[in-house]
Design an enzyme around this catalytic site. Structure first.
Site, PDB file in Angstrom:
ATOM      1  N   GLY A  46       6.369  -6.493   7.717  1.00  0.00           N
ATOM      2  CA  GLY A  46       7.422  -5.636   8.243  1.00  0.00           C
ATOM      3  C   GLY A  46       7.905  -6.170   9.575  1.00  0.00           C
ATOM      4  N   GLN A  51      11.683  -5.963  17.805  1.00  0.00           N
ATOM      5  CA  GLN A  51      10.757  -7.106  17.843  1.00  0.00           C
ATOM      6  C   GLN A  51      11.508  -8.437  17.895  1.00  0.00           C
ATOM      7  OE1 GLN A  51       8.224  -5.697  14.332  1.00  0.00           O
ATOM      8  NE2 GLN A  51       6.724  -6.759  15.611  1.00  0.00           N
ATOM      9  N   CYS A  94      -0.044  -6.859  13.900  1.00  0.00           N
ATOM     10  CA  CYS A  94       1.354  -6.742  14.313  1.00  0.00           C
ATOM     11  C   CYS A  94       1.838  -8.113  14.771  1.00  0.00           C
ATOM     12  CB  CYS A  94       1.452  -5.729  15.453  1.00  0.00           C
ATOM     13  SG  CYS A  94       3.124  -5.538  16.083  1.00  0.00           S
ATOM     14  N   LEU A  95       3.045  -8.483  14.367  1.00  0.00           N
ATOM     15  CA  LEU A  95       3.597  -9.791  14.749  1.00  0.00           C
ATOM     16  C   LEU A  95       3.808  -9.894  16.258  1.00  0.00           C
ATOM     17  CD1 LEU A  95       6.246 -10.220  11.905  1.00  0.00           C
ATOM     18  CD2 LEU A  95       4.011 -11.337  12.070  1.00  0.00           C
ATOM     19  N   HIS A 136       4.040   2.235  11.000  1.00  0.00           N
ATOM     20  CA  HIS A 136       3.949   1.141  11.977  1.00  0.00           C
ATOM     21  C   HIS A 136       5.354   0.733  12.453  1.00  0.00           C
ATOM     22  CE1 HIS A 136       1.918  -2.663  13.482  1.00  0.00           C
ATOM     23  NE2 HIS A 136       3.187  -2.999  13.523  1.00  0.00           N
ATOM     24  N   GLU A 137       6.277   0.548  11.506  1.00  0.00           N
ATOM     25  CA  GLU A 137       7.634   0.097  11.878  1.00  0.00           C
ATOM     26  C   GLU A 137       8.405   1.203  12.597  1.00  0.00           C
ATOM     27  OE1 GLU A 137       8.078  -2.971  11.865  1.00  0.00           O
ATOM     28  OE2 GLU A 137       6.346  -3.369  10.587  1.00  0.00           O
ATOM     29  N   HIS A 140       7.399   1.306  16.111  1.00  0.00           N
ATOM     30  CA  HIS A 140       8.077   0.246  16.878  1.00  0.00           C
ATOM     31  C   HIS A 140       9.415   0.754  17.399  1.00  0.00           C
ATOM     32  CE1 HIS A 140       5.797  -3.437  16.825  1.00  0.00           C
ATOM     33  NE2 HIS A 140       5.642  -3.445  15.510  1.00  0.00           N
TER      34      HIS A 140
HETATM   35 NI    NI Z   1       4.276  -4.506  14.399  1.00  0.00          NI
END
Ligand code: NI
Length: 171
Positions: A46, A51, A94-95, A136-137, A140
């Site tokens: 995701g 991000q 998480c990226l 999670h998204e 963000h």
């Molecule tokens: Ni993330």
């Protein structure tokens, strides 16, 4: 299409609440395509627009790498969680916090409303990994990272370790 730079914590944009999208135009479509390419390149599940440095309520989710499921690629604009049920702990990453995994408690089931890439209203019900990815998204987009879901003690420990580790990499 283009690959975008993924912002890493402590980049300030990650902690800011994103703006609702009122106009879904050609720039939005290009951003979506670029986000999909970027997410697929790094094999992420995701990605939220902030991000990649764009503070707008837009995220993409693709669980096809992880589960042999029939969940199609999800593109969500202005998503809102309208209902949750249950609670479950599971590992996530998480990226924007590369190299870190942690167990996070989240709702077991969520019901989400939003718009698709054409601006049409959509409703999604998610359990399991989809429920986790949606939460999670959407976190963000509210300026929250996964450590904001930890207990205060665990959060401080996690942030201190993370910041110490990235300092080592930079030094
Ligand atoms: Ni993330």
């Amino acid at each position: 299409m283009a690959l975008l730079e993924i912002k890493k914590y402590p980049d300030k944009i990650l902690k800011q609440k994103t703006k609702e999208l009122s106009n879904i135009d050609g720039d939005t479509q290009k951003l979506i395509d670029d986000m999909l390419e970027t997410m697929h390149r790094v094999r992420g599940l995701g990605l939220a627009a902030n991000q990649v440095g764009v503070s707008q309520k837009l995220c993409v989710i693709d669980l096809s790498l992880k589960e042999d499921n029939k969940i199609p690629l999800i593109i969500l604009i202005n998503p809102v969680i309208v209902e949750t049920d249950g609670s479950v702990d599971a590992e996530e990453g998480c990226l924007s916090l590369p190299g870190y995994m942690s167990s996070i408690k989240r709702a077991e089931k969520v019901f989400v409303k939003g718009l698709n890439r054409d601006g049409k209203p959509i409703e999604l019900e998610g359990t399991g990994l989809l429920a986790r990815a949606l939460q999670h998204e959407i976190d963000h987009l509210e300026g929250m990272l996964m450590f904001d879901r930890m207990s205060p003690i665990k959060r401080e420990f996690f942030k201190r370790k993370y910041l110490r580790d990235i300092k080592k990499i930079k030094d």
